[in-house]
Design a protein around this motif. Structure first.
Motif, PDB file in Angstrom:
ATOM      1  N   UNK A 460     -10.452 -40.359  -5.635  1.00  0.00           N
ATOM      2  CA  UNK A 460     -10.559 -39.110  -6.389  1.00  0.00           C
ATOM      3  C   UNK A 460      -9.529 -38.109  -5.901  1.00  0.00           C
ATOM      4  N   UNK A 461      -9.224 -38.145  -4.586  1.00  0.00           N
ATOM      5  CA  UNK A 461      -8.203 -37.250  -4.054  1.00  0.00           C
ATOM      6  C   UNK A 461      -6.831 -37.553  -4.603  1.00  0.00           C
ATOM      7  N   UNK A 462      -6.503 -38.834  -4.733  1.00  0.00           N
ATOM      8  CA  UNK A 462      -5.224 -39.198  -5.332  1.00  0.00           C
ATOM      9  C   UNK A 462      -5.177 -38.805  -6.804  1.00  0.00           C
ATOM     10  N   UNK A 463      -6.318 -38.875  -7.460  1.00  0.00           N
ATOM     11  CA  UNK A 463      -6.369 -38.426  -8.860  1.00  0.00           C
ATOM     12  C   UNK A 463      -6.138 -36.916  -8.948  1.00  0.00           C
ATOM     13  N   UNK A 464      -6.683 -36.149  -7.996  1.00  0.00           N
ATOM     14  CA  UNK A 464      -6.438 -34.704  -7.975  1.00  0.00           C
ATOM     15  C   UNK A 464      -4.943 -34.413  -7.865  1.00  0.00           C
ATOM     16  N   UNK A 465      -4.295 -35.093  -6.937  1.00  0.00           N
ATOM     17  CA  UNK A 465      -2.856 -34.866  -6.747  1.00  0.00           C
ATOM     18  C   UNK A 465      -2.088 -35.246  -8.008  1.00  0.00           C
ATOM     19  N   UNK A 471      -0.317 -33.389 -15.306  1.00  0.00           N
ATOM     20  CA  UNK A 471      -1.588 -33.745 -15.928  1.00  0.00           C
ATOM     21  C   UNK A 471      -1.385 -34.666 -17.125  1.00  0.00           C
ATOM     22  N   UNK A 472      -0.328 -34.439 -17.886  1.00  0.00           N
ATOM     23  CA  UNK A 472      -0.088 -35.286 -19.052  1.00  0.00           C
ATOM     24  C   UNK A 472       0.155 -36.734 -18.637  1.00  0.00           C
ATOM     25  N   UNK A 473       0.972 -36.923 -17.607  1.00  0.00           N
ATOM     26  CA  UNK A 473       1.239 -38.272 -17.115  1.00  0.00           C
ATOM     27  C   UNK A 473      -0.012 -38.906 -16.530  1.00  0.00           C
ATOM     28  N   UNK A 474      -0.823 -38.108 -15.837  1.00  0.00           N
ATOM     29  CA  UNK A 474      -2.060 -38.638 -15.259  1.00  0.00           C
ATOM     30  C   UNK A 474      -3.024 -39.100 -16.347  1.00  0.00           C
ATOM     31  N   UNK A 475      -3.129 -38.314 -17.398  1.00  0.00           N
ATOM     32  CA  UNK A 475      -3.997 -38.710 -18.510  1.00  0.00           C
ATOM     33  C   UNK A 475      -3.484 -39.981 -19.175  1.00  0.00           C
ATOM     34  N   UNK A 476      -2.177 -40.092 -19.268  1.00  0.00           N
ATOM     35  CA  UNK A 476      -1.609 -41.292 -19.878  1.00  0.00           C
ATOM     36  C   UNK A 476      -1.864 -42.534 -19.035  1.00  0.00           C
ATOM     37  N   UNK A 477      -2.055 -42.360 -17.727  1.00  0.00           N
ATOM     38  CA  UNK A 477      -2.328 -43.485 -16.833  1.00  0.00           C
ATOM     39  C   UNK A 477      -3.811 -43.828 -16.768  1.00  0.00           C
ATOM     40  N   UNK A 478      -4.639 -43.140 -17.546  1.00  0.00           N
ATOM     41  CA  UNK A 478      -6.051 -43.484 -17.622  1.00  0.00           C
ATOM     42  C   UNK A 478      -6.972 -42.639 -16.776  1.00  0.00           C
ATOM     43  N   UNK A 479      -6.476 -41.575 -16.143  1.00  0.00           N
ATOM     44  CA  UNK A 479      -7.328 -40.695 -15.338  1.00  0.00           C
ATOM     45  C   UNK A 479      -8.094 -39.761 -16.256  1.00  0.00           C
ATOM     46  N   UNK A 484     -12.317 -35.299 -13.311  1.00  0.00           N
ATOM     47  CA  UNK A 484     -11.702 -35.127 -11.994  1.00  0.00           C
ATOM     48  C   UNK A 484     -11.632 -33.645 -11.627  1.00  0.00           C
ATOM     49  N   UNK A 485     -11.230 -32.817 -12.580  1.00  0.00           N
ATOM     50  CA  UNK A 485     -11.136 -31.383 -12.301  1.00  0.00           C
ATOM     51  C   UNK A 485     -12.510 -30.767 -12.083  1.00  0.00           C
TER      52      UNK A 485
END
Length: 608
Positions: A460-465, A471-479, A484-485
């Motif tokens: 979850x910490x890596x997801x926060x970072x 955020x757009x790239x993180x969402x595209x990677x399935x987060x 998480x927020x």
């Protein structure tokens, strides 16, 4: 056409292409002048600076530095040691692994500024230069000579060899120290440079013990300054001294060593902090200690929201207030409408759970916003909380919080029969009320640090970072960005409520005015956010150090009156100008604020 040739083993002579300093003195003469000036500065501190004891600190003694003289002694000693290190003196080469010139400049500036501040303070407070003794004149002259010599040193340093960013901390230390030694050797001596032997793990642990001991001494000295002039001198010396140590490369090497022994460093830091109450003779400064811990713990909780998840929360102090109010309502206060008295563990749970609930309730509808919009919403929540508790007085709303009078007469905590409000004798030391709460708050800080470390190293910490960086790239990677927020928001609120339960019992009274967005003294949302940014976002030590400075400095600068915030704000601007990544930055933050050429020399493996 003739050409000039030189060998590395011959002394360097100034040429047209030789880097020069700010003034026209040759660099080798400036280095000698800085060395002599630093040594004379040390000597001057053992002489009397004034004939009367009316000036605070009593600077009338010969052979015994006192008051501001001690600070000048430290700055003068640093100047001398750095200057001798630049000559390649055996046993001192390790002092300047990143080069000595910049460190000499800053150390000489620390000695000059502290000395001349003291001389001017004596003259102004006692009525003229006639009150100065020969020691003061010698100190003023010596520090001026040392500063002039330091300014003669070149502003350019030889480019270091490429450094492998995957090197261990000590390997990089050997690389920098070896390069510096070769440069000095070629300029001043002849012969073959000697390699620096590697340190064993036991030696590195001893270095960590020394670092923590020095930190405890500096903190104790700063918090225990008994008069205003001494604290101002302490700020000058500590500020320029830290900058000199950073330029010399010692701060970077210390961070590398502590990163290699992270668990030992964290445990040692808490042991050093636990020793603080035993250095105090009464509760005067232990009071500041417990408030600093409360402020620092809340700042560390905000660091999860801002530093890890990248959510700009401007109303975070409201969660501290929710925990404080919830705990005070169930802790037996006569102002509470509930009339109940929960034990400590139950009151802590009530405060933490109440903040958790509010964190979820506020975060669920707002965390779909980003950037400035989220900041405005959280700022509004902070103001709504303060206005709401101010109106719950039985007139404007239900009788719950007693309005502007707050919840008063909150009784002291009792844990396993141990009354934290009464003094106790431990091993010959009398531990007062605030010292008892200091130990309790230290235990809570340890819990918060453990939660921060485990969560930041987790999935979850890596997801926060990832959310913080893009955020757009993180969402595209399935987060799942919203989930998480929301976890970050709820966890940060819970930690703030945990600290609020102790704050309610320490202050005896909880009022709405304690939880503003901005004010002259912390804790408030503006100071909390400044503590995270100033200390170093995404790290553990950063917000703790930043919160300590931001609480201690305004408390000590109250003598400035209306100019307090002006001086404090100016200091923050200067710090962020010259240290934009924070005092204890992590690797990613340093990459953001440094060029590719100089970043590897200052990066550490971890931001903890």
């Amino acid at each position: 056409m003739t050409t000039q040739t030189s060998t590395p083993n011959t002394p360097a002579t100034p040429t047209a292409n030789t880097p020069t300093g700010l003034i026209g003195i040759p660099p080798h003469a400036g280095r000698a002048l800085a060395t002599a000036g630093g040594a004379l500065t040390v000597v001057s501190t053992f002489l009397a600076w004034t004939w009367t004891s009316e000036f605070p600190g009593d600077l009338t003694y010969y052979g015994y530095p006192g008051g501001l003289q001690v600070l000048v002694l430290v700055a003068g000693a640093l100047t001398t040691l750095f200057a001798l290190s630049s000559y390649g003196v055996r046993g001192l080469r390790w002092l300047t692994p990143a080069g000595a010139d910049a460190a000499i400049k800053l150390a000489a500036l620390a000695a000059f500024a502290t000395t001349w501040y003291t001389v001017l303070a004596i003259s102004l407070e006692l009525g003229g230069l006639v009150n100065l003794e020969p020691g003061a004149y010698l100190a003023a002259t010596a520090t001026l000579l040392a500063l002039l010599g330091a300014l003669a040193l070149p502003f350019e340093r030889p480019e270091p060899d490429p450094i492998d960013p995957d090197e261990t901390g000590w390997a990089r230390f050997q690389h920098n120290a070896g390069h510096t030694w070769q440069t000095v050797k070629a300029a001043f001596t002849s012969g073959t440079p000697r390699a620096v032997p590697p340190l064993s793990s036991y030696a590195e642990i001893l270095i960590i013990v020394g670092i923590l001991s020095l930190a405890l001494v500096v903190f104790t000295y700063g918090i225990g300054t008994g008069y205003d002039e001494l604290f101002v001198g302490f700020l000058i010396t500590a500020g320029f001294g830290f900058a000199a140590l950073n330029k010399s490369g010692l701060i970077a090497q210390a961070s590398h060593i502590t990163a290699r022994h992270q668990n030992i460093t964290v445990c040692g830091a808490f042991i050093a902090a636990a020793c603080f109450p035993f250095t105090q003779t009464d509760d005067q400064y232990a009071t500041l200690g417990v408030y600093i811990l409360i402020f620092a713990t809340v700042a560390l909780g905000l660091n999860i929201v801002v530093g890890l998840a990248g959510l700009l929360d401007l109303g975070y102090v409201a969660f501290l207030g929710v925990g404080a109010y919830a705990a005070s309502l169930v802790s037996g206060s006569p102002s509470s409408p509930f009339g109940v008295h929960f034990p400590f563990w139950a009151a802590v749970l009530v405060g933490a759970i109440a903040s958790l609930i509010f964190g979820v309730l506020i975060g669920a509808p707002t965390l779909r916003l980003r950037g400035d919009y989220l900041a405005i919403v959280t700022l509004g929540f902070g103001e709504i909380f303060r206005i709401a508790v101010n109106n719950l007085d039985g007139t404007s709303g239900p009788d719950l919080t007693n309005g502007s009078n707050g919840i008063s007469s909150i009784p002291d905590l009792t844990i396993l029969g141990f009354d934290l409000g009464a003094p106790h004798d431990i091993a010959g030391f009398t531990i007062g009320r605030f010292a008892n709460y200091f130990f309790l708050m230290l235990a809570i800080t340890a819990v918060v640090v453990l939660v921060f470390r485990r969560s930041s190293d987790s999935r979850i910490g890596r997801a926060w970072v990832a959310i913080r960086e893009d955020e757009t790239a993180a969402l595209a990677m399935g987060i799942n960005g919203f989930r998480v927020k929301l976890i970050a928001f709820a966890l940060g609120a819970t930690l703030a409520g945990l600290a609020g339960t102790v704050q309610a019992h320490v202050t005896y009274t909880v009022t709405p005015e304690q939880y503003l967005f901005a004010g002259t003294t912390p804790p408030n949302s503006a100071f909390l956010l400044a503590a995270v940014v100033l200390g170093g976002m995404g790290t553990i030590a950063g917000p703790l150090i930043g919160a300590s400075l931001l609480f201690l400095i305004p408390n000590k600068l109250q003598f400035l009156g209306d100019y307090q915030l002006l001086a404090f704000g100016l200091a923050l601007v200067l710090i962020m100008r010259f240290r934009p990544e924070g005092l204890i930055p992590n690797r990613r933050r340093q990459l953001e604020f440094h060029t590719e050429d100089d970043a590897p020399a200052v990066l550490s493996k971890t931001g903890a």
